[in-house]
Design an enzyme around this catalytic site. Structure first.
Site, PDB file in Angstrom:
ATOM      1  N   CYS A 188       0.824  -1.207   0.000  1.00 39.35           N
ATOM      2  CA  CYS A 188       0.000   0.000   0.000  1.00 39.35           C
ATOM      3  C   CYS A 188       0.863   1.264   0.000  1.00 39.35           C
ATOM      4  O   CYS A 188       1.433   1.602  -1.019  1.00 39.35           O
ATOM      5  CB  CYS A 188      -0.992  -0.045   1.165  1.00 39.35           C
ATOM      6  SG  CYS A 188      -2.472   0.910   0.784  1.00 39.35           S
ATOM      7  N   GLU A 191      -1.357  -9.103   3.474  1.00 37.04           N
ATOM      8  CA  GLU A 191      -1.281  -9.685   4.825  1.00 37.04           C
ATOM      9  C   GLU A 191      -2.656  -9.995   5.401  1.00 37.04           C
ATOM     10  O   GLU A 191      -2.792 -10.814   6.313  1.00 37.04           O
ATOM     11  CB  GLU A 191      -0.513  -8.750   5.772  1.00 37.04           C
ATOM     12  CG  GLU A 191      -1.242  -7.480   6.222  1.00 37.04           C
ATOM     13  CD  GLU A 191      -1.098  -6.306   5.269  1.00 37.04           C
ATOM     14  OE1 GLU A 191      -0.792  -6.530   4.079  1.00 37.04           O
ATOM     15  OE2 GLU A 191      -1.315  -5.156   5.701  1.00 37.04           O
ATOM     16  N   HIS A 216      -3.422  -4.993   0.488  1.00 34.99           N
ATOM     17  CA  HIS A 216      -2.759  -5.534   1.684  1.00 34.99           C
ATOM     18  C   HIS A 216      -2.800  -7.058   1.668  1.00 34.99           C
ATOM     19  O   HIS A 216      -3.772  -7.649   2.163  1.00 34.99           O
ATOM     20  CB  HIS A 216      -3.480  -5.043   2.943  1.00 34.99           C
ATOM     21  CG  HIS A 216      -3.305  -3.583   3.212  1.00 34.99           C
ATOM     22  ND1 HIS A 216      -2.283  -3.103   3.990  1.00 34.99           N
ATOM     23  CD2 HIS A 216      -4.005  -2.503   2.810  1.00 34.99           C
ATOM     24  CE1 HIS A 216      -2.367  -1.782   4.064  1.00 34.99           C
ATOM     25  NE2 HIS A 216      -3.403  -1.389   3.353  1.00 34.99           N
TER      26      HIS A 216
HETATM   27  N1  GLN Z   1      -2.010   6.745   2.834  1.00 36.39           N
HETATM   28  C1  GLN Z   1      -2.112   6.014   1.629  1.00 36.39           C
HETATM   29  C2  GLN Z   1      -3.478   6.183   0.961  1.00 36.39           C
HETATM   30  O1  GLN Z   1      -4.395   6.648   1.569  1.00 36.39           O
HETATM   31  C3  GLN Z   1      -1.807   4.546   1.856  1.00 36.39           C
HETATM   32  C4  GLN Z   1      -2.774   3.870   2.760  1.00 36.39           C
HETATM   33  C5  GLN Z   1      -2.249   2.551   3.284  1.00 36.39           C
HETATM   34  O2  GLN Z   1      -1.058   2.277   3.251  1.00 36.39           O
HETATM   35  N2  GLN Z   1      -3.122   1.725   3.792  1.00 36.39           N
HETATM   36  O3  GLN Z   1      -3.646   5.846  -0.176  1.00 36.39           O
END
Ligand code: GLN
Length: 483
Positions: free
Chosen positions: A332, A462, A460
């Site tokens: 992410c 995970e 994600h």
């Molecule tokens: N802050 C980033 C976004 O809003 C990544 C979010 C995250 O890593 N879950 O896109």
């Protein structure tokens, strides 16, 4: 939920943002849960207020009892007439917490409204061990049972967290003073391996006690696969280990990255190697010291995150991993920063950034999509839950997953800026996964010919890793580290 106070936010397939406990449930039972499996007081109050505004309680005074408690009960009774046989309701916190009072009252009423053999109360307590006098203290358990009973609930089973075996005399005492049968005092001792806990509870007779109480057929479960898994975990050679750095900003509380850490362990099980995870503070990393700090690791994970703090350290970390061919997985925000790093240091776009951190940059390689613009408030505007992703032929991603279409969970606002696609690909950052319509970039990677393992995902991975079904991206990372 602040990761520092509450640990990670776990996300379900259907996009509910939940407490991290739900992640443990999924890992242990290997089922995908839904928003129905997570009830917050916010949801409860919000629903009651909505009903009041719609006039559903006309003429009534709206109060905690019965309106809030009824709403809580509805969340439990909502599973009736579905294919659910048993609802396990965990009330978080500690007996006596102000936050939990209405929930305790609601579950008391459940016991009153249903047949006695259909409702069971299990109370989890702590048995502290006093080192100096070498004794286990039953007093805190007695007090907490007393507190619970004053709220109208008599526990049927006690599950006692303990560091040491509970002597028979203490079991007897607990039984007598807490008014629970001795066979229902279940020891829950700290295990050598987290995933051994269900087997331990089975041996202690927890399921037997539950089945007896609920008048269910008491049969011997077939745990052979799980037993084999735990044996394999125990047989892993502990001498050799793979060291992984999770470079993030919430390093003071391990729970902030619990699913990432567990996924790394799962990948270790699959590769039959011990994985040691260190949380490394991204704020401490800079150009000068990145080598000194990171060179002791076999692999690097840059996990998700929000906000400015520690961003430059993440970019330095990724640069180090890319240039020194250290196996790397970006998740992410980790992917977004990998894109920024590539733009700055390979494409030479020195001011490249995510619009999240620099709204004025000429090169917003990560940005908010056009259709989302104009949303100036941040609450509830994220891409949440499972989305399909199509993997490119001949990509590392496809090789790792072994299939073309995957589904993974998201929680973010910002996206890869498509204007930079072509130039990034020309320079060697491959877009290896996209949404089915090709519009959203979900994965990037560097060719295997140039780097042993450099891959990052907007989702994600995970959140879907299970001890017996590890997430492919983590398995690939540990495998690359072993090489
Ligand atoms: N802050 C980033 C976004 O809003 C990544 C979010 C995250 O890593 N879950 O896109």
């Amino acid at each position: 939920m602040n990761p520092y106070e509450h640990g990670e936010v776990f996300v379900t397939d259907d996009g509910a943002e939940t407490d991290l406990d739900l992640g443990h449930y999924e890992r242990f039972i290997d089922e995908n849960l839904t928003h129905n499996s997570s009830v917050t007081m916010g949801k409860v109050y919000s629903s009651v207020i909505e009903k009041e505004r719609k006039g559903e309680y006309l003429g009534k005074t709206v109060q905690v009892i019965p309106h809030i408690t009824n709403e809580i009960k509805e969340r439990i009774y909502g599973f009736e007439n579905t294919d659910t046989d048993i609802v396990i309701t965990e009330v978080g916190g500690t007996v006596g917490d102000i936050e939990g009072l209405s929930i305790i009252e609601a579950i008391r009423q459940v016991g009153l409204e249903k047949n006695p053999e259909d409702v069971l109360y299990i109370h989890v307590t702590l048995l502290p061990y006093i080192f100096g006098s070498n004794e286990i203290k039953s007093k805190p358990t007695q007090h907490s049972v007393k507190e619970l009973q004053s709220l109208g609930i008599k526990p049927d089973i006690l599950v006692c967290r303990t560091e040491n075996d509970i002597p028979d005399s203490v079991r007897e005492k607990l039984s007598l003073f807490c008014n629970v049968r001795k066979t229902s005092v279940i020891q829950n001792k700290t295990a050598d391996c987290l995933y051994a806990v269900p087997l331990m509870l089975e041996e202690e007779g927890l399921a037997r006690e539950v089945c007896n109480h609920l008048k269910l057929d008491n049969y011997i479960p077939d745990n052979s696969k799980w037993i084999e898994m735990v044996e394999n975990i125990r047989n892993i050679d502990k001498e050799k280990e793979i060291k992984i750095a999770i470079v993030g900003k919430y390093i003071k509380l391990e729970d902030s990255y619990i699913s990432v850490i567990e996924s790394l362990y799962h990948a270790g099980f699959a590769n039959k190697v011990k994985v040691k995870v260190d949380l490394v503070d991204t704020e401490k990393i800079n150009k000068e010291n990145s080598k000194e700090i990171l060179s002791k690791y076999d692999g690097i994970v840059v996990p998700g995150g929000f906000g400015n703090r520690g961003i430059e350290g993440k970019i330095e970390t990724i640069k180090y991993a890319r240039e020194n061919k250290i196996p790397f997985l970006g998740i992410c925000l980790g992917m977004q920063m990998a894109v920024v790093e590539f733009a700055r240091n390979v494409l030479g776009l020195k001011d490249a950034n995510s619009a999240e951190f620099d709204g004025k940059t000429k090169n917003p390689v990560i940005h908010i999509m056009e259709e989302q613009k104009g949303i100036d408030k941040k609450g509830g505007t994220m891409r949440l839950g499972a989305y399909p992703c199509i993997l490119k032929e001949e990509s590392l991603a496809k090789k790792i997953y072994g299939k073309k279409e995957i589904s993974e969970r998201h929680r973010h606002r910002y996206e890869f800026n498509n204007e930079y696609r072509e130039i990034m690909e020309q320079e060697g950052l491959k877009i290896s996964g996209t949404s089915p319509d090709g519009m959203l970039v979900e994965m990037v990677e560097i060719s295997h010919k140039k780097h042993p393992y450099f891959i990052a995902s907007q989702f994600h991975p995970e959140l879907k890793s299970r001890p017996n079904r590890p997430a492919p991206l983590f398995v690939g990372l540990i495998k690359a580290c072993l090489k």
